[in-house]
Write a protein that holds these residues in place. Structure first.
Motif, PDB file in Angstrom:
ATOM      1  N   MET A   1       0.845  -1.188   0.000  1.00  0.00           N
ATOM      2  CA  MET A   1       0.000   0.000   0.000  1.00  0.00           C
ATOM      3  C   MET A   1       0.885   1.244   0.000  1.00  0.00           C
ATOM      4  O   MET A   1       1.849   1.331   0.735  1.00  0.00           O
ATOM      5  N   THR A   2       0.544   2.219  -0.839  1.00  0.00           N
ATOM      6  CA  THR A   2       1.352   3.435  -0.927  1.00  0.00           C
ATOM      7  C   THR A   2       0.598   4.620  -0.338  1.00  0.00           C
ATOM      8  O   THR A   2      -0.614   4.587  -0.174  1.00  0.00           O
ATOM      9  N   ASP A   3       1.361   5.667  -0.045  1.00  0.00           N
ATOM     10  CA  ASP A   3       0.778   6.897   0.482  1.00  0.00           C
ATOM     11  C   ASP A   3       0.588   7.930  -0.623  1.00  0.00           C
ATOM     12  O   ASP A   3       0.565   9.120  -0.344  1.00  0.00           O
ATOM     13  N   ARG A   4       0.467   7.489  -1.865  1.00  0.00           N
ATOM     14  CA  ARG A   4       0.294   8.422  -2.988  1.00  0.00           C
ATOM     15  C   ARG A   4      -1.088   9.059  -2.932  1.00  0.00           C
ATOM     16  O   ARG A   4      -2.073   8.390  -2.623  1.00  0.00           O
ATOM     17  N   PRO A   5      -1.157  10.337  -3.259  1.00  0.00           N
ATOM     18  CA  PRO A   5      -2.465  11.003  -3.261  1.00  0.00           C
ATOM     19  C   PRO A   5      -3.325  10.489  -4.412  1.00  0.00           C
ATOM     20  O   PRO A   5      -2.828  10.030  -5.430  1.00  0.00           O
ATOM     21  N   ASP A   6      -4.633  10.551  -4.230  1.00  0.00           N
ATOM     22  CA  ASP A   6      -5.587  10.172  -5.267  1.00  0.00           C
ATOM     23  C   ASP A   6      -5.529  11.221  -6.378  1.00  0.00           C
ATOM     24  O   ASP A   6      -5.866  12.378  -6.166  1.00  0.00           O
ATOM     25  N   THR A   7      -5.085  10.838  -7.566  1.00  0.00           N
ATOM     26  CA  THR A   7      -4.944  11.781  -8.677  1.00  0.00           C
ATOM     27  C   THR A   7      -6.063  11.647  -9.697  1.00  0.00           C
ATOM     28  O   THR A   7      -5.976  12.215 -10.774  1.00  0.00           O
ATOM     29  N   SER A   8      -7.118  10.911  -9.350  1.00  0.00           N
ATOM     30  CA  SER A   8      -8.245  10.810 -10.277  1.00  0.00           C
ATOM     31  C   SER A   8      -8.895  12.188 -10.424  1.00  0.00           C
ATOM     32  O   SER A   8      -8.832  13.025  -9.530  1.00  0.00           O
ATOM     33  N   ARG A   9      -9.482  12.422 -11.566  1.00  0.00           N
ATOM     34  CA  ARG A   9     -10.085  13.722 -11.859  1.00  0.00           C
ATOM     35  C   ARG A   9     -11.504  13.811 -11.310  1.00  0.00           C
ATOM     36  O   ARG A   9     -12.279  12.868 -11.403  1.00  0.00           O
ATOM     37  N   LYS A  10     -11.837  14.952 -10.738  1.00  0.00           N
ATOM     38  CA  LYS A  10     -13.173  15.241 -10.237  1.00  0.00           C
ATOM     39  C   LYS A  10     -13.599  16.587 -10.798  1.00  0.00           C
ATOM     40  O   LYS A  10     -12.781  17.470 -11.016  1.00  0.00           O
ATOM     41  N   SER A  11     -14.870  16.754 -11.007  1.00  0.00           N
ATOM     42  CA  SER A  11     -15.406  17.992 -11.581  1.00  0.00           C
ATOM     43  C   SER A  11     -15.811  18.959 -10.472  1.00  0.00           C
ATOM     44  O   SER A  11     -16.336  18.554  -9.439  1.00  0.00           O
ATOM     45  N   ILE A  12     -15.554  20.239 -10.731  1.00  0.00           N
ATOM     46  CA  ILE A  12     -15.998  21.301  -9.827  1.00  0.00           C
ATOM     47  C   ILE A  12     -16.732  22.323 -10.686  1.00  0.00           C
ATOM     48  O   ILE A  12     -16.248  22.713 -11.740  1.00  0.00           O
ATOM     49  N   LYS A  13     -17.878  22.774 -10.222  1.00  0.00           N
ATOM     50  CA  LYS A  13     -18.627  23.796 -10.946  1.00  0.00           C
ATOM     51  C   LYS A  13     -18.636  25.078 -10.133  1.00  0.00           C
ATOM     52  O   LYS A  13     -18.772  25.053  -8.910  1.00  0.00           O
ATOM     53  N   THR A  14     -18.488  26.175 -10.828  1.00  0.00           N
ATOM     54  CA  THR A  14     -18.592  27.475 -10.188  1.00  0.00           C
ATOM     55  C   THR A  14     -19.213  28.437 -11.189  1.00  0.00           C
ATOM     56  O   THR A  14     -19.209  28.182 -12.394  1.00  0.00           O
ATOM     57  N   TYR A  15     -19.743  29.510 -10.702  1.00  0.00           N
ATOM     58  CA  TYR A  15     -20.356  30.501 -11.562  1.00  0.00           C
ATOM     59  C   TYR A  15     -19.671  31.836 -11.342  1.00  0.00           C
ATOM     60  O   TYR A  15     -19.477  32.259 -10.196  1.00  0.00           O
ATOM     61  N   VAL A  16     -19.275  32.457 -12.436  1.00  0.00           N
ATOM     62  CA  VAL A  16     -18.630  33.764 -12.387  1.00  0.00           C
ATOM     63  C   VAL A  16     -19.311  34.663 -13.402  1.00  0.00           C
ATOM     64  O   VAL A  16     -19.946  34.185 -14.345  1.00  0.00           O
ATOM     65  N   PRO A  17     -19.169  35.981 -13.245  1.00  0.00           N
ATOM     66  CA  PRO A  17     -19.750  36.886 -14.234  1.00  0.00           C
ATOM     67  C   PRO A  17     -19.139  36.626 -15.619  1.00  0.00           C
ATOM     68  O   PRO A  17     -17.973  36.225 -15.726  1.00  0.00           O
ATOM     69  N   ALA A  18     -19.928  36.867 -16.660  1.00  0.00           N
ATOM     70  CA  ALA A  18     -19.485  36.604 -18.034  1.00  0.00           C
ATOM     71  C   ALA A  18     -18.188  37.331 -18.367  1.00  0.00           C
ATOM     72  O   ALA A  18     -17.297  36.765 -19.009  1.00  0.00           O
ATOM     73  N   TYR A  19     -18.052  38.586 -17.913  1.00  0.00           N
ATOM     74  CA  TYR A  19     -16.833  39.336 -18.224  1.00  0.00           C
ATOM     75  C   TYR A  19     -15.603  38.660 -17.617  1.00  0.00           C
ATOM     76  O   TYR A  19     -14.531  38.646 -18.208  1.00  0.00           O
ATOM     77  N   GLN A  20     -15.782  38.079 -16.409  1.00  0.00           N
ATOM     78  CA  GLN A  20     -14.655  37.428 -15.756  1.00  0.00           C
ATOM     79  C   GLN A  20     -14.267  36.151 -16.499  1.00  0.00           C
ATOM     80  O   GLN A  20     -13.084  35.885 -16.713  1.00  0.00           O
ATOM     81  N   LYS A  21     -15.249  35.387 -16.941  1.00  0.00           N
ATOM     82  CA  LYS A  21     -14.965  34.169 -17.704  1.00  0.00           C
ATOM     83  C   LYS A  21     -14.235  34.533 -18.997  1.00  0.00           C
ATOM     84  O   LYS A  21     -13.279  33.871 -19.394  1.00  0.00           O
ATOM     85  N   ASP A  22     -14.677  35.617 -19.648  1.00  0.00           N
ATOM     86  CA  ASP A  22     -14.013  36.065 -20.884  1.00  0.00           C
ATOM     87  C   ASP A  22     -12.560  36.462 -20.619  1.00  0.00           C
ATOM     88  O   ASP A  22     -11.667  36.142 -21.408  1.00  0.00           O
ATOM     89  N   GLU A  23     -12.317  37.160 -19.490  1.00  0.00           N
ATOM     90  CA  GLU A  23     -10.953  37.542 -19.135  1.00  0.00           C
ATOM     91  C   GLU A  23     -10.105  36.303 -18.882  1.00  0.00           C
ATOM     92  O   GLU A  23      -8.960  36.220 -19.327  1.00  0.00           O
TER      93      GLU A  23
END
Length: 130
Positions: A1-23
């Motif tokens: 057994m190793t102490d390696r961190p779990d590197t599997s990908r997980k999704s995160i959703k967030t909402y930002v103003p349109a201008y910020q996403k464009d920047e």
């Protein structure tokens, strides 16, 4: 057994103003990064300024706790008045410079490399058969 961190990908959703996403999209394009890689990199870089009790290597003697972000904000405000967006841009530029320097240093010492196959930066000798 190793102490390696779990590197599997997980999704995160967030909402930002349109201008910020464009920047963010524009800035990611300038850095030749995907939007996900850009946000991930900026969040990780920003977290370093908020880690309590951790000392950063380049902390000035007058800032032994390593709160470089606080020091930088106070320096900026000592010379002028800034809006939120102006302050964010001023401290983000510093983080980008530090990240760029760190990546260059790690690549020059052959500890990491940029790999298109792995979709970004990767450790050298991470057991990928290369």
């Amino acid at each position: 057994m190793t102490d390696r961190p779990d590197t599997s990908r997980k999704s995160i959703k967030t909402y930002v103003p349109a201008y910020q996403k464009d920047e963010w999209r524009s800035h990611a394009d300038e850095l030749d990064m995907s939007q996900s890689e850009f946000v991930r990199t900026m969040v990780q870089a920003g977290r370093k300024g908020f880690t309590s009790g951790s000392e950063e290597p380049d902390s000035p003697a007058s800032d032994p706790g390593g709160n470089v972000l606080e020091t930088r904000v106070l320096e900026l405000l000592s010379t002028d008045t800034y809006s939120w967006d102006e302050l964010l841009e001023a401290v983000s530029d510093d983080i980008e410079s530090r990240l760029d320097e760190t990546l260059e240093d790690l690549q020059s010492t052959n500890r990491i490399r940029y790999s298109g196959r792995h979709g970004g930066y990767t450790l050298v000798g991470d057991g990928d058969g290369d």
